[in-house]
Structure formats: C-alpha cells, structure tokens
Design an enzyme around this catalytic site. Sequence first.
Site, PDB file in Angstrom:
ATOM      1  N   HIS A 140      37.996  17.627   9.735  1.00 30.25           N
ATOM      2  CA  HIS A 140      38.348  16.420   8.993  1.00 30.25           C
ATOM      3  C   HIS A 140      39.794  15.974   9.230  1.00 30.25           C
ATOM      4  O   HIS A 140      40.154  14.854   8.883  1.00 30.25           O
ATOM      5  CB  HIS A 140      38.076  16.617   7.489  1.00 30.25           C
ATOM      6  CG  HIS A 140      39.046  17.508   6.782  1.00 30.25           C
ATOM      7  ND1 HIS A 140      38.764  18.833   6.504  1.00 30.25           N
ATOM      8  CD2 HIS A 140      40.283  17.280   6.284  1.00 30.25           C
ATOM      9  CE1 HIS A 140      39.794  19.366   5.856  1.00 30.25           C
ATOM     10  NE2 HIS A 140      40.722  18.446   5.707  1.00 30.25           N
ATOM     11  N   ASP A 170      33.337  22.390   9.645  1.00 28.79           N
ATOM     12  CA  ASP A 170      34.681  21.817   9.507  1.00 28.79           C
ATOM     13  C   ASP A 170      35.691  22.564  10.367  1.00 28.79           C
ATOM     14  O   ASP A 170      36.851  22.726   9.993  1.00 28.79           O
ATOM     15  CB  ASP A 170      35.134  21.822   8.038  1.00 28.79           C
ATOM     16  CG  ASP A 170      36.307  20.868   7.792  1.00 28.79           C
ATOM     17  OD1 ASP A 170      36.462  19.917   8.570  1.00 28.79           O
ATOM     18  OD2 ASP A 170      37.067  21.103   6.836  1.00 28.79           O
ATOM     19  N   GLY A 241      47.695  18.354   3.903  1.00 28.19           N
ATOM     20  CA  GLY A 241      48.598  18.843   4.951  1.00 28.19           C
ATOM     21  C   GLY A 241      48.410  20.317   5.233  1.00 28.19           C
ATOM     22  O   GLY A 241      48.740  20.798   6.318  1.00 28.19           O
ATOM     23  N   ASN A 242      47.873  21.072   4.248  1.00 31.22           N
ATOM     24  CA  ASN A 242      47.545  22.489   4.470  1.00 31.22           C
ATOM     25  C   ASN A 242      46.239  22.661   5.232  1.00 31.22           C
ATOM     26  O   ASN A 242      45.976  23.735   5.792  1.00 31.22           O
ATOM     27  CB  ASN A 242      47.419  23.242   3.144  1.00 31.22           C
ATOM     28  CG  ASN A 242      48.756  23.684   2.581  1.00 31.22           C
ATOM     29  OD1 ASN A 242      49.185  23.213   1.539  1.00 31.22           O
ATOM     30  ND2 ASN A 242      49.413  24.606   3.275  1.00 31.22           N
ATOM     31  N   SER A 243      45.402  21.628   5.226  1.00 31.64           N
ATOM     32  CA  SER A 243      44.087  21.741   5.862  1.00 31.64           C
ATOM     33  C   SER A 243      44.210  22.179   7.308  1.00 31.64           C
ATOM     34  O   SER A 243      44.985  21.609   8.084  1.00 31.64           O
ATOM     35  CB  SER A 243      43.358  20.401   5.799  1.00 31.64           C
ATOM     36  OG  SER A 243      43.013  20.069   4.481  1.00 31.64           O
ATOM     37  N   LEU A 298      15.560  29.385  10.803  1.00 30.24           N
ATOM     38  CA  LEU A 298      14.447  30.212  10.344  1.00 30.24           C
ATOM     39  C   LEU A 298      13.278  29.366   9.873  1.00 30.24           C
ATOM     40  O   LEU A 298      12.125  29.718  10.078  1.00 30.24           O
ATOM     41  CB  LEU A 298      14.927  31.131   9.220  1.00 30.24           C
ATOM     42  CG  LEU A 298      13.965  32.204   8.722  1.00 30.24           C
ATOM     43  CD1 LEU A 298      13.515  33.115   9.856  1.00 30.24           C
ATOM     44  CD2 LEU A 298      14.631  33.031   7.617  1.00 30.24           C
ATOM     45  N   GLY A 299      13.571  28.241   9.218  1.00 34.51           N
ATOM     46  CA  GLY A 299      12.514  27.348   8.772  1.00 34.51           C
ATOM     47  C   GLY A 299      11.932  27.703   7.424  1.00 34.51           C
ATOM     48  O   GLY A 299      10.706  27.738   7.262  1.00 34.51           O
ATOM     49  N   VAL A 300      12.809  27.972   6.441  1.00 40.61           N
ATOM     50  CA  VAL A 300      12.360  28.271   5.084  1.00 40.61           C
ATOM     51  C   VAL A 300      13.256  27.557   4.087  1.00 40.61           C
ATOM     52  O   VAL A 300      14.376  27.173   4.404  1.00 40.61           O
ATOM     53  CB  VAL A 300      12.372  29.783   4.772  1.00 40.61           C
ATOM     54  CG1 VAL A 300      11.361  30.526   5.618  1.00 40.61           C
ATOM     55  CG2 VAL A 300      13.763  30.365   4.937  1.00 40.61           C
ATOM     56  N   ILE A 302      14.820  28.387   0.290  1.00 42.21           N
ATOM     57  CA  ILE A 302      15.029  29.602  -0.493  1.00 42.21           C
ATOM     58  C   ILE A 302      15.685  29.277  -1.829  1.00 42.21           C
ATOM     59  O   ILE A 302      16.205  28.182  -2.029  1.00 42.21           O
ATOM     60  CB  ILE A 302      15.902  30.621   0.275  1.00 42.21           C
ATOM     61  CG1 ILE A 302      17.263  29.999   0.617  1.00 42.21           C
ATOM     62  CG2 ILE A 302      15.195  31.126   1.519  1.00 42.21           C
ATOM     63  CD1 ILE A 302      18.252  30.948   1.251  1.00 42.21           C
TER      64      ILE A 302
END
Length: 491
Positions: A140, A170, A241-243, A298-300, A302
């Site tokens: 970002h 990110d 600014g820390n990102s 995986l296709g679940v 949960i």
Amino acid sequence: MRINRKYMLTAILSALLAAAGCDRLEHWFGKTANQGFVKEIPAGTDGNSNQVAMLLPDFTRLVDQQGPAVVNIQATRDNRSLDGDIESSSDTLPDNDPFYEYFKHLLPNVPQTPQTNDDEYNFGSGFFISKDGYILTNTHVVNGMNNIKVLLNDKREFQAKLIGADPQSDVALLKINADNLPVVQPGNPKELKVGEWVAAIGAPFGFDNSVTAGIVSAKGRSLPEENYTPFIQTDVAINPGNSGGPLFNLKGQVVGINSQIYSRSGGFMGISFAIPIDVAMNVAEQLKTTGKVQRGRLGVVIQEVNYNLAKSFGLNKANGALITQVVAGGPAARSGLQPGDIVESVNGEELETSSDLPVRVGLLPPGKQIILGIWRKGRKQDIKVTLDNMSPAISAPSSAASDIMPTDGDNFLEQHLGLELRASSKGLVIVDVSKLAAQVDLRRGDVIVAVGPKLVHNEKDFEQAVQESGKSVPLLIRRANNTLYIALILP
C-alpha cells in the site's frame, strides 16, 4: 613477582559475580541472551538498598547496528502520465491550506507538497534484505506509484524499481542499483513469545530512523479479508510513515513488517499489526523469481472450533478448523473431505486455531501434496490432498434463503430443544425458537441441514440423529448464504 592477596581475592570475587549474572540472563533469555540487547540492573546500586534487580531492554546497540539497513520511501504518482481514474491515496495538505506552512516547518523531512493537484504522494519505510539492493516494504506504500525514491540512512538517494507487489499479503519488493549495502538479519516469528519486547524503526510522518518499542500483545491474529497472514499484534507505536518498516526482537533480528493499525481516530491507539517475516520472505522470493505470487488452495469453508463444538464432536480440546462446506470439484472434494471433518494438523504440524489452516496452505505452492490430520466420527484419520491454485473467482457453493421451499406438511415441535421445525427441500426450516435453542443463537429461518454427519430431511431423521448424538448435539445450519455449525448442549 609478588601478588597482592587483596587484589587476587577481588578479582576472583568479580569473576564469580560476572558468572552469576550470566546465569541469570540465560535463565530468562536462553543461552543466546548475551547476543541480545538487554540491560541488567543489579539490586541495591547507587546507594539505594531497596532497588530490585531487573532486566530491561536496551535498544541503543540495535539502532546502531540495524538502523542503517532501514530506509525511507517516498512514492509519487503523476496522474497526467496515466490513463483512467485511479483512486487517490494522498494524505498531504494543499498549498492554500492555512496549516500548510506550519506542518512544512514541523515535518522538515517530508518533501513539499507537489505544486499541482494532479500528483499524488505516499511515504513509508522499508529495509534491505540483500546487499545488492533488494528492499521489502508494504504494497500500500508503493501500489500504483510511478516514481519511487529511497532515502538511505547516510543521506544517499536512489530511484527504486518495483519488482513486484502482492496486495493480498501487503508485501512489495523493490530494487535499487547499489552494492555492499547493510542488511537485516531475519528471525523466526514462531519463536516469538507473547509479552516479549520488540522495537520498530521507521519514518513516521517523515521523521526518518525513529525508534518505538513495546511488547508482543498476541500472535496469529486473523483480520478481515486477510486470511493468509497470521499477524503479530503489538503495542508498538506505529503511525503513517512506519508502514513497511521492520519489527525487531531483542536479538536484533527482524520478525515482522509493520503493516496496519487499529484506530478509531486515524492515529495510533495501542494496537498495531506486523506481517511475520517468514510470510514476507516467501512472498518476496516468488516476486523475485516469477514476478507474481501463487498460493495453494484446499477448497473448503471453515469455522472456529469453540468449547461446545469440540465437546459435541467428541474432542478433548477446542482446536483445529471445522469444515462447514466443501467446494465442488476442488482438491478437498477430490480427496474425500466432508463437512463436519475437523482438520487438526497439516503435514504433522498442529493447528491451534482455524485461521492457521489457510495460512499453512497458502504458504505452499499449487501442486504440492499435503497430509491433513482430521477428526471424523470420533477417530483420527490422515488424508492426502494435492493443492491447486487459489483463484479469487472460485467461491464456495451457497444456497440463498429463496432456494429453500417448505414442503406440504405440518410443523413439528421439539420442545426439549426449544425448536419448532418444518421440512423443506433443503432441510428442516426453523419456524420458532425458545429456551435452549434461543440461548445458542439459533434463529427463525435457519435451516438445519445435518445433525453431526447425518443429513436430516424429516422429523424421524432429526429425532434419531439427536438421540445418537447424546447430550452434545452439533447442528449444521444454513443461514442465508452461509453455513455454520452450532452446538446444542442438553441438560
């Protein structure tokens, strides 16, 4: 040569005290404590006999040694050179704002606001992971920007090339043309303990090489729409600014990338989140070699296993991931996984929470075969699954409430459960709730699809399945477009 006995005894005593101090450090921080940034305050010093002994973090050497590897990132975008509408991410003040001159002098390291409103501006932090100029930061910070400038600790400036960015994690990878650069040392986030001291170095509001410290508040945090990142939660002060800056442990190792804060005011409120460095490095390696990130699927669907659900499924403790839906034609379906299965481990590594499952699977490449340890019908099983490629276009099957049509027939009452039910084409529709059912948040319009592993279509099916479940009854519920399990604990 004669030796003064007084000086000899003093030297011996000093050596013994030093050894005792080392033992205390090893007791608290292990045998590598002497490599960490820890300051020991002995008891009764400076004439104060009441002073207690303590160990305090000392970040001075950490800043001296690791600070040069942290960079300030300034990214701009000239919209005049781009086509189409692009979402603005600028937080700067226009020149005619009455506070512009004030903040211009207050924040001397922030470049002046571009003279045209067509330009957009972001600033953040990053750090070198290789001596030849590869930098990790947040997506970002640089996403959509066409001019990325990197400012080093020694005041040098470089134009950076965006190698790749992954919005889902990110994490972004930059490259500058330079050699023999200072680099950070990655740590192991799995060894990080809740309550452990950590420190961040970055450029909040443009103040480069600023240091803030705090403790690890929690690990493995799952945030909305961030299913593939087990965030490290801290109380380290993180601001704009820390990102993209590093989060260090007391050994001077990077354990995370500072990424997000939780705030109702827009400023720091004591809760910040960092991406574990092992997750970030996995993404960076893929961006470097292929320019994109692939994750296993995986296709679940949960949900979390709470205490009552664990009890209803016969588990001794509440852990793992409870499968509520299986995507038709996906890897899980091809391997025979079913709703009601509880995934307890992936390749032998236990899952503490349901959020651990997508993280473990997402770190593996498509085509990788894994072994899932599951709990099914009161016993453990191992199932082999070959992952395929995660695609945002693939979603779990769902059934809207409009698809559920009551059949001709009378309602029936399960008074001891507090349920009035009626059969439908998709299961048993809840007509009314009271007492026990209302206490566990069953609602009118919910459809009971199954009791435990058994599908139910009528009164006889339901009563038989409830009787077989005993005092703990797991109900598979379809609510609007979602499915979930709710446990009824009978008195």
